[in-house]
Design an enzyme around this catalytic site. Structure first.
Site: not given
Lengths: 218, 269
Positions: A46-48
């Protein structure tokens, strides 16, 4: 019958292979995680800033410091890792992530995608989508074939502001599975009970239809 | 002749080995002079931490959604009613929390973000053009911070090529792929939030609350870190530190962290 969004997710899950690192976008793509075969090893990024994203937490065990890119509370699997946003996009732009699944408002037959803005009406921002589509080798779009007004979302050219150019490889809609081949949509599979004619009528872009188109197996 | 050469060569060896003998002595001298305390970065509270923030400044805020945002500093900027801010942050908070607090009072002149979908007031101010907005791909946003942190004025990225993000920017082809030139940010203040920190300004983040916080440290003229737990220098394991204190000018323990959850999603046991 047109597929439900769960069935779209279920069909896309078949594209997820053993050993893949996968980034899932918000919406239908998030559901894909529920249908990935459990006899293969797949890690979700997840890019966070998490690799090894697990399921939603049990009630009362949620942690405000542990969310996905959709801001939902999640868990971390054993072996997961956390990292900052620059490193997260190093994974993405550096093509270390094997598969990107995301939603779209429009896809054009040359592989262009639009999914972040309707001028004057809706501006939510591109988030990580532009970085993802500009770099990923393998991009699958999950979306409905037509919009709420019944207009085709599979076009000769995108009308909305673009997110990326010539990047989409495969599209799974509620009606069919398509691949971008030579600047056209090649029809690969039909949703059970949906005819080629219905798909043709719902597609504004050019379709390549070769031989008998099988029904998808879901 | 041959003998003379050998003699000179052997003298050189002697000379250089003597020098090596002297080096440890030099370090002994140096280490005896070195201070045994780290430079202290502690400020007493959020008021002191925000000293020098003025109208019209450009400010970075760490966080993703409401996760890992510097909520004490934001509350203080709200209280001080600092105006005409240019804010650099991945998101813009929600209507009544995070940067939404500054939006509500129209303190933000320009917002630089990647995703602003959670905030109705934001969308209203943007569509009515009361506020200027620059939407930046998320990876580019992170890299523009990191470039500022590390003295890189600009970089080429594939993100946004062929879209309106690339309009007016230099593009270049490397191999068979096209890239857009993006520039480092220039900011006056950077407000970040960490889990633990020490008086030397060293920081440790927790979970996905890390996000943009590390890349914003040292990316502005002054970096202010608020932490949940502030400990004396020496108590954190140097192996575990994510951001060294050199990137942080001010550190304080936040009075309170609400840590609001934006999308509570759970499953039943």
């Amino acid at each position: 019958m047109a597929l439900t969004k769960e069935q779209i997710a279920q069909r896309i899950a078949k594209e997820v292979k053993d050993g893949y690192y996968v980034n899932l976008g918000i919406g239908i793509p998030t559901l894909v995680a529920n249908y990935v075969r459990d006899d293969i090893e797949v890690d979700f990024q997840s890019e966070n800033g998490i690799l090894g994203m697990g399921p939603f937490p049990f009630e009362g065990e949620e942690d405000a410091d542990l969310i996905n890119a959709g801001k939902q509370t999640i868990t971390a699997l054993p072996g997961a890792s956390f990292f900052d946003s620059a490193m997260s996009f190093a994974m993405i732009r550096g093509q270390h992530v094997d598969l990107t699944i995301l939603g779209a408002m429009e896809v054009a037959q040359n592989g262009d995608i639009a999914n972040w803005k309707i001028p004057g009406k809706m501006v939510k921002g591109m988030g990580g989508a532009m970085d993802l589509v500009s770099s990923a080798e393998n991009i699958i779009v999950a979306m409905r074939h037509t919009n709420r007004a019944g207009e085709s979302k599979l076009l000769k050219e995108c009308a909305l502001p673009l997110t990326g150019v010539n990047c989409v490889k495969k599209i799974v809609t509620d009606l069919c599975v398509l691949e971008i081949v030579d600047g056209k949509f090649k029809l690969l599979e039909r949703a059970p009970g949906v005819s080629v004619e219905e798909i043709q009528a719902a597609t504004e872009g050019d379709l390549i239809i070769e031989g008998d188109i099988p029904e998808m197996d879901i | 002749m041959e003998g003379a050469k050998n003699f000179i060569a052997s003298r050189r060896i002697v000379l250089s080995s003597r020098l090596f003998e002297l080096i440890p002595l030099y370090f002994l001298y140096f280490y005896s002079k070195i201070s045994e305390t780290m430079i202290t970065k502690t400020v007493k509270d959020v008021q002191e931490a925000c000293r020098g923030v003025k109208d019209g400044m450009t400010i970075m805020f760490g966080g993703f959604g409401l996760c890992g945002i510097p909520e004490n500093a934001i509350a203080e900027l709200d209280r001080l009613n600092i105006q005409e801010l240019t804010c650099i942050s991945n998101n813009a908070g929600v209507d009544d929390f995070g940067l939404g607090l500054l939006l509500r009072k129209r303190q933000i002149k320009k917002m630089i973000a990647s995703y602003v979908g959670e905030n109705a007031e934001f969308e209203r101010q943007m569509l009515s053009e009361e506020m200027e907005v620059e939407l930046v791909p998320q990876g580019t946003l992170a890299q523009r911070c990191q470039a500022a942190q590390s003295g890189i004025p600009a970089f080429f990225t594939p993100a946004g090529y062929g879209t309106e993000v690339a309009e007016g920017k230099e593009t270049r082809k490397y191999g068979d792929k096209n890239y857009v030139l993006e520039e480092a940010f220039q900011a006056d203040f950077s407000f970040v939030k960490a889990w633990k920190g020490d008086t030397a300004g060293n920081l440790i983040f927790k979970g996905t609350a890390r996000n943009f916080n590390p890349v914003m440290c040292g990316a502005a003229k002054i970096t202010v870190a608020e932490v949940e737990e502030l400990v004396p220098a020496g108590e954190l394991d140097p192996n575990q530190i994510h951001i060294p204190g050199i990137f942080v000018q001010r550190i304080f323990q936040g009075e309170k962290f609400e840590k609001r959850i934006e999308q509570l999603t759970v499953r039943k046991k």
